[in-house]
Design a protein around this motif. Structure first.
Motif, mmCIF file in Angstrom:
data_model
loop_
_atom_site.group_PDB
_atom_site.id
_atom_site.type_symbol
_atom_site.label_atom_id
_atom_site.label_comp_id
_atom_site.label_asym_id
_atom_site.label_seq_id
_atom_site.Cartn_x
_atom_site.Cartn_y
_atom_site.Cartn_z
ATOM 1 N N VAL A 1 8.128 5.980 15.809
ATOM 2 C CA VAL A 1 7.716 5.744 14.422
ATOM 3 C C VAL A 1 8.429 4.498 13.919
ATOM 4 O O VAL A 1 9.657 4.494 13.764
ATOM 5 N N THR A 2 7.686 3.428 13.695
ATOM 6 C CA THR A 2 8.281 2.156 13.278
ATOM 7 C C THR A 2 7.615 1.639 12.009
ATOM 8 O O THR A 2 6.475 2.000 11.687
ATOM 9 N N ALA A 3 8.329 0.764 11.300
ATOM 10 C CA ALA A 3 7.765 0.140 10.094
ATOM 11 C C ALA A 3 6.562 -0.724 10.446
ATOM 12 O O ALA A 3 5.606 -0.799 9.685
ATOM 13 N N ARG A 4 6.595 -1.361 11.613
ATOM 14 C CA ARG A 4 5.478 -2.211 12.013
ATOM 15 C C ARG A 4 4.214 -1.378 12.211
ATOM 16 O O ARG A 4 3.133 -1.755 11.768
ATOM 17 N N GLY A 5 4.349 -0.239 12.876
ATOM 18 C CA GLY A 5 3.198 0.628 13.076
ATOM 19 C C GLY A 5 2.656 1.166 11.765
ATOM 20 O O GLY A 5 1.438 1.221 11.549
ATOM 21 N N LEU A 6 3.563 1.552 10.860
ATOM 22 C CA LEU A 6 3.142 2.067 9.560
ATOM 23 C C LEU A 6 2.471 0.972 8.738
ATOM 24 O O LEU A 6 1.456 1.215 8.066
ATOM 25 N N ALA A 7 3.013 -0.237 8.791
ATOM 26 C CA ALA A 7 2.405 -1.360 8.062
ATOM 27 C C ALA A 7 0.999 -1.645 8.569
ATOM 28 O O ALA A 7 0.098 -1.960 7.783
ATOM 29 N N ASN A 8 0.792 -1.529 9.870
ATOM 30 C CA ASN A 8 -0.553 -1.738 10.427
ATOM 31 C C ASN A 8 -1.538 -0.697 9.915
ATOM 32 O O ASN A 8 -2.698 -1.006 9.614
ATOM 33 N N VAL A 9 -1.082 0.543 9.810
ATOM 34 C CA VAL A 9 -1.951 1.608 9.291
ATOM 35 C C VAL A 9 -2.310 1.334 7.829
ATOM 36 O O VAL A 9 -3.479 1.439 7.421
ATOM 37 N N TYR A 10 -1.323 0.975 7.031
ATOM 38 C CA TYR A 10 -1.587 0.648 5.625
ATOM 39 C C TYR A 10 -2.503 -0.566 5.497
ATOM 40 O O TYR A 10 -3.373 -0.622 4.615
ATOM 41 N N ALA A 11 -2.301 -1.566 6.364
ATOM 42 C CA ALA A 11 -3.132 -2.768 6.308
ATOM 43 C C ALA A 11 -4.598 -2.435 6.583
ATOM 44 O O ALA A 11 -5.499 -2.961 5.907
ATOM 45 N N GLN A 12 -4.844 -1.576 7.551
ATOM 46 C CA GLN A 12 -6.223 -1.181 7.852
ATOM 47 C C GLN A 12 -6.855 -0.440 6.676
ATOM 48 O O GLN A 12 -8.011 -0.684 6.316
ATOM 49 N N THR A 13 -6.090 0.459 6.067
ATOM 50 C CA THR A 13 -6.606 1.229 4.932
ATOM 51 C C THR A 13 -6.909 0.327 3.743
ATOM 52 O O THR A 13 -7.999 0.381 3.155
ATOM 53 N N LEU A 14 -5.949 -0.518 3.361
ATOM 54 C CA LEU A 14 -6.147 -1.405 2.215
ATOM 55 C C LEU A 14 -7.252 -2.422 2.481
ATOM 56 O O LEU A 14 -8.048 -2.732 1.582
ATOM 57 N N GLY A 15 -7.313 -2.945 3.707
ATOM 58 C CA GLY A 15 -8.357 -3.919 4.043
ATOM 59 C C GLY A 15 -9.744 -3.322 3.978
ATOM 60 O O GLY A 15 -10.688 -3.959 3.487
ATOM 61 N N THR A 16 -9.894 -2.089 4.452
ATOM 62 C CA THR A 16 -11.197 -1.420 4.407
ATOM 63 C C THR A 16 -11.637 -1.176 2.970
ATOM 64 O O THR A 16 -12.803 -1.406 2.610
ATOM 65 N N ILE A 17 -10.718 -0.714 2.128
ATOM 66 C CA ILE A 17 -11.047 -0.448 0.725
ATOM 67 C C ILE A 17 -11.377 -1.746 -0.003
ATOM 68 O O ILE A 17 -12.316 -1.805 -0.801
ATOM 69 N N PHE A 18 -10.603 -2.800 0.279
ATOM 70 C CA PHE A 18 -10.811 -4.068 -0.414
ATOM 71 C C PHE A 18 -12.166 -4.684 -0.081
ATOM 72 O O PHE A 18 -12.826 -5.271 -0.943
ATOM 73 N N SER A 19 -12.601 -4.568 1.165
ATOM 74 C CA SER A 19 -13.856 -5.204 1.584
ATOM 75 C C SER A 19 -15.078 -4.332 1.333
ATOM 76 O O SER A 19 -16.215 -4.782 1.508
ATOM 77 N N SER A 20 -14.867 -3.082 0.913
ATOM 78 C CA SER A 20 -15.988 -2.184 0.657
ATOM 79 C C SER A 20 -16.556 -2.427 -0.740
ATOM 80 O O SER A 20 -15.829 -2.414 -1.733
ATOM 81 N N ALA A 21 -17.848 -2.648 -0.794
ATOM 82 C CA ALA A 21 -18.496 -2.875 -2.095
ATOM 83 C C ALA A 21 -18.770 -1.568 -2.829
ATOM 84 O O ALA A 21 -19.154 -1.578 -3.999
ATOM 85 N N ALA A 22 -18.542 -0.448 -2.157
ATOM 86 C CA ALA A 22 -18.877 0.842 -2.752
ATOM 87 C C ALA A 22 -17.814 1.348 -3.717
ATOM 88 O O ALA A 22 -18.073 2.257 -4.504
ATOM 89 N N GLU A 23 -16.604 0.787 -3.673
ATOM 90 C CA GLU A 23 -15.536 1.236 -4.555
ATOM 91 C C GLU A 23 -14.660 0.060 -4.949
ATOM 92 O O GLU A 23 -14.669 -0.995 -4.304
ATOM 93 N N LYS A 24 -13.904 0.244 -6.020
ATOM 94 C CA LYS A 24 -13.041 -0.834 -6.496
ATOM 95 C C LYS A 24 -11.839 -0.977 -5.560
ATOM 96 O O LYS A 24 -11.434 -0.021 -4.899
ATOM 97 N N PRO A 25 -11.228 -2.179 -5.491
ATOM 98 C CA PRO A 25 -10.035 -2.349 -4.654
ATOM 99 C C PRO A 25 -8.840 -1.604 -5.250
ATOM 100 O O PRO A 25 -8.776 -1.386 -6.462
ATOM 101 N N TYR A 26 -7.925 -1.217 -4.397
ATOM 102 C CA TYR A 26 -6.701 -0.580 -4.879
ATOM 103 C C TYR A 26 -5.852 -1.613 -5.616
ATOM 104 O O TYR A 26 -5.653 -2.719 -5.131
#
Length: 259
Positions: free
Chosen positions: A94-119
């Protein structure tokens, strides 16, 4: 028949980014600093129930600004990810780098989705290593990008001004009291260049301390302990100021004697 309203993809993404940035800037800032024995988190947060700084795993901590319900969902998801990975494989996996990658994928998906507002959130994920050179600090803006930070970082509010102040004054090997004093001074500066007075009751302070003997390195600074730490550095600064004044006086007296 009316013509559908068209917005270019570039303009749509720029509008979403601007919307998220304005929401983040309305919140109070969080400052993260490296010091000799670990990583310090300081947030301007008078609430004792709604935390901006939290533990994720043994050596990993999380800080966020923006909408509380949004970054709290992300925090809970990070804790679940860390617990599952540590249980399935090994705690060292369990590393900060791995956790940051997971958060990056989640935030990136939400940001690029036109179906909902960005976080409307900005995150910091930090992991303390065996030595200062092994510490890791990652900043994750609203769009899911990852920025590898060193030394100090600020998010939320007037983060640019605070970051500039920290960059000019932060040095490696600072004590906890020195780092806390610098963090509080940076948070106390308003956008007009003035300074406010921040008390222990207005601050949320935590550390990830590599010298703690137990496996979990996260610790909150609360109540009298935080007050003593703030007073300790204040007393030290006053003593240094008096010593400088005495030194100048002695130098002047010596000069007059020689004349």
């Amino acid at each position: 028949m009316t013509t559908p309203f068209y917005v270019s993809p570039q303009q749509a993404m720029a509008d979403r980014a601007e919307y998220a940035r304005k929401g983040i800037a309305r919140g109070r800032s969080v400052v993260v600093l490296q010091y000799a024995d670990g990583i310090l988190f300081v947030a301007e947060n008078p609430s004792r129930a709604l935390h901006k700084v939290s533990e994720i795993y043994d050596r990993i901590a999380f800080a966020a600004v923006g909408k509380y319900n949004e970054f709290e969902n992300l925090r809970i998801g990070g804790v679940r990810y860390a617990d599952l990975r540590g249980y399935t494989y090994d705690r060292d996996d369990v590393t900060a780098r791995g956790l940051a990658n997971v958060y990056a994928q989640t935030l990136g998906t939400i940001f690029s989705s036109a179906a909902e507002k960005p976080y409307e959130v900005e995150l910091i994920v930090a992991e303390v290593g065996d030595g200062p050179e092994d510490d890791q600090i990652y900043r994750l803006p609203h769009d899911g990008s990852i920025v590898d930070e060193h030394g100090s970082v600020a998010v939320g509010g007037n983060a640019d001004q605070i970051s500039s102040y920290l960059d000019q004054r932060h040095v490696d090997g600072m004590t906890l009291a020195e780092a806390l004093k610098l963090a509080v001074e940076s948070l106390a500066r308003d956008s007009n260049g003035g300074e406010r007075s921040l008390t222990a009751e207005q601050l949320e302070v935590a550390v990830v301390d590599r010298t703690r003997p137990q496996q979990r390195k996260f610790k909150r600074m609360l109540g009298s302990q935080l007050t003593r730490l703030l007073e300790q550095e204040s007393a030290s600064a006053e003593a240094d100021s008096e010593a400088d004044s005495d030194s100048e006086t002695s130098a002047e007296e010596s000069s007059e004697t020689e004349e």
